[in-house]
Design an enzyme around this catalytic site. Structure first.
Site, PDB file in Angstrom:
ATOM      1  N   THR A   1     -14.762  45.415 -42.809  1.00 33.73           N
ATOM      2  CA  THR A   1     -13.646  46.192 -43.982  1.00 33.73           C
ATOM      3  C   THR A   1     -14.094  47.547 -44.117  1.00 33.73           C
ATOM      4  OG1 THR A   1     -14.624  45.811 -45.844  1.00 33.73           O
ATOM      5  CG2 THR A   1     -13.321  44.159 -45.274  1.00 33.73           C
TER       6      THR A   1
ATOM      7  N   LYS B   1     -21.588  50.491 -43.990  1.00 35.75           N
ATOM      8  CA  LYS B   1     -23.061  51.161 -44.525  1.00 35.75           C
ATOM      9  C   LYS B   1     -23.095  50.845 -45.932  1.00 35.75           C
ATOM     10  CE  LYS B   1     -22.157  54.980 -42.535  1.00 35.75           C
ATOM     11  NZ  LYS B   1     -21.103  54.553 -41.569  1.00 35.75           N
TER      12      LYS B   1
ATOM     13  N   GLU C   1     -27.355  46.229 -37.769  1.00 39.31           N
ATOM     14  CA  GLU C   1     -27.683  46.898 -36.617  1.00 39.31           C
ATOM     15  C   GLU C   1     -26.619  48.309 -36.367  1.00 39.31           C
ATOM     16  OE1 GLU C   1     -30.259  46.930 -34.151  1.00 39.31           O
ATOM     17  OE2 GLU C   1     -29.453  48.910 -34.234  1.00 39.31           O
TER      18      GLU C   1
ATOM     19  N   VAL D   1     -26.101  52.062 -37.978  1.00 36.76           N
ATOM     20  CA  VAL D   1     -26.712  53.070 -37.695  1.00 36.76           C
ATOM     21  C   VAL D   1     -26.875  53.251 -36.127  1.00 36.76           C
ATOM     22  CG1 VAL D   1     -28.827  54.393 -37.600  1.00 36.76           C
ATOM     23  CG2 VAL D   1     -28.435  52.806 -39.276  1.00 36.76           C
TER      24      VAL D   1
ATOM     25  N   GLY E   1      -9.204  63.078 -31.762  1.00 37.20           N
ATOM     26  CA  GLY E   1      -9.558  61.634 -32.398  1.00 37.20           C
ATOM     27  C   GLY E   1     -11.080  61.445 -32.761  1.00 37.20           C
TER      28      GLY E   1
ATOM     29  N   LYS F   1     -27.104  56.872 -42.928  1.00 38.08           N
ATOM     30  CA  LYS F   1     -27.620  56.336 -41.792  1.00 38.08           C
ATOM     31  C   LYS F   1     -29.301  56.678 -41.742  1.00 38.08           C
ATOM     32  CE  LYS F   1     -23.832  56.486 -39.051  1.00 38.08           C
ATOM     33  NZ  LYS F   1     -22.734  57.486 -38.137  1.00 38.08           N
TER      34      LYS F   1
END
Lengths: 328, 328
Positions: free
Chosen positions: B86, B115, B139, B142, B196, B214
């Site tokens: 989400t 994140k 994984e 980042v 974009g 990150k």
């Protein structure tokens, strides 16, 4: 903590760096990974240091050498792993292949920085290790401290379409200097020899055999090509002229000795024009490998592909994997 | 083969790419890895597609949506893993944090590209997963398809001294265009939005928050800093002028938004001068991370740090690890 006992075959730069690392990292390994790597034998041409309880690494006196070779040590000294670090023989695998085969047959884990046994017998040795309960690991053989082989666990699920790399630091140093300084091949080679980046007999490096062995290992690991060293189409850098390198630079390229592998084109090593902005344009003695993937796109890894400490770091990582250490 | 059943929360670009990949890779995964990943539910804002036997992914009709949210699906549908995809809420972790926490509490494996839950609760969630028999993997958070986190298994035994990276593709695209074309910040931002590469509200990217999240994840994974997002000293790129970028270029540098972490200096994100030949000088939307190690020296990984397919590839790699798949 139960010790993970190691026999080290060879006593060159990498072996000494590894022994140094075992001392300096001992506490870190115990505290963070709960593992104790204990060298119980170091075997060099002149003989072997042996102590089943663990060698005192700061007291390896020449007079303490016993007249034993690797086969005898493997026969007489209990250990969990052999680290094979004798000089490389790419033509036949050499005595290293005997050492590795004997150790695996005894159920030991084997870690090596020696490409000889890998290019000549990896499938046989891996099958034997699986049967005998050990393992055969050789991260250090390709790109030294760049984790090009263990990376495979991170790339599962995607299809590797091709692999391209700059895998020989000596050739890359020569080509870099030809590009930067306008040197000819012979001048740049002499400079590399003067700085210790090239050997007196530079054939394995500048004729592409070293890069061919490394790309063969990668091709077999990632693409399942089952390639042998003699299948690789190899062209070295001796015929690359200073004029050609300068012309490339003027047009926004550099010349690099590129090793490539794909299902379609097989395995090749040859000097190629590489755009300045390409990840394959690494300088000096650096190595790089780019994996092209169907979904994840390209991923490139760059680092030091040679050096005692760098190679030892890769050997140690393999030893930890053999000892069952996983990230916490 | 026993199915590894998956509930997917979210139905954006990454979720669709993952579902596509599950179809196209199905045979490869079965043949090579002996694993069958079976999506049993996909939950989007409008409702959920559910089939305990496995969804027909080419027939996900809107009218088949059931009025269930993620909590209800987790309650009612048997599965081995939740994939949380989400939208990201870096401020609080958002509903994603609830989804992840519930699934882990039930003993499921959780894989996410989000994140939010990671920066807000990774230690809690990892401890809970260890207790409940599942796992928490991220994984994709980042560097997308660059395997920056699973790489850790390959770097064991050495000390990571510092980490530097270019981790935000939008900012890097803008800075690259300012350097190449002499554009000002606003012009380059508009171009990035037109293509974009930047969102209508570019704050999270150009103000450095995305990069901060990150590098926080990397710092905690590799350096054990226990850093929180609010600990990061962050400076974005809005104040970088076209003149400054052009001046840097003239002197052999580029400007890059560099995220850094070390024991000594903590965690920072700021525009920095980077030499042209540095591995941190990546172009356009590429990402790069360089790990500096005591023995192995620097190793840099470069690749696509965003994109639906790239992110899905990282999610799939995590799913395979959760399912216990290892390289053969």
């Amino acid at each position: 903590v139960k010790p993970f006992r190691i026999i080290v075959a060879g006593y060159g730069t990498v072996a000494r760096a590894l022994l140094d690392m075992l001392v300096t990292q001992e506490r870190h390994l115990a505290e963070v990974h709960d593992v104790r790597l204990v060298p119980v034998a170091v075997v060099r041409a002149a003989g072997a240091w042996v102590d089943p309880e663990g060698l005192q690494l700061d007291r390896l006196a020449p007079r303490a050498l016993m007249r034993k070779d690797v086969a005898e040590v493997l026969e007489n000294v209990q250990a969990e792993a052999l680290v094979e670090l004798t000089p490389t023989d790419l033509k036949t695998g050499g005595v290293a292949l005997d050492h590795v085969r004997s150790a695996i047959a005894k159920g030991l884990h084997v870690v090596t920085a020696n490409k000889g046994p890998v290019v000549h017998a990896a499938p046989e040795l891996e099958a034997l290790a699986a049967k005998k309960g050990g393992s055969f690991r050789y991260e250090a053989t390709v790109g030294a401290a760049i984790p090009l082989l263990s990376l495979r666990a991170s790339l599962l699920g995607d299809r590797i379409e091709r692999i391209d790399g700059v895998l020989n630091g000596t050739s890359n140093y020569i080509l870099s200097r030809m590009g930067e300084e306008g040197l000819g091949f012979n001048e740049a080679l002499e400079e590399a020899q003067g700085r210790g980046y090239a050997e007196a007999d530079p054939a394995a490096d500048v004729d592409g055999l070293d890069a061919a062995a490394k790309i063969t290992i990668l091709a077999n690991r990632y693409l399942g090509l089952g390639a042998r060293l003699e299948d690789v189409r190899v062209e070295g850098i001796r015929k690359v002229t200073g004029e050609a390198v300068q012309l490339a630079v003027k047009q926004g390229y550099v010349v690099r000795l590129v090793a490539s592998a794909s299902q379609a084109a097989g395995v090749t090593v040859a000097p190629r024009l590489v755009p300045l902005a390409s990840p394959l344009n690494v300088q000096g003695t650096l190595n790089v490998v780019r994996f092209a993937r169907e979904y994840g796109g390209p991923v490139s890894l760059t680092g030091h592909g040679a050096g005692g400490r760098e190679t030892a770091a890769a050997v140690l990582a393999d030893l930890l994997a053999a000892a069952g250490v996983a990230p916490r």
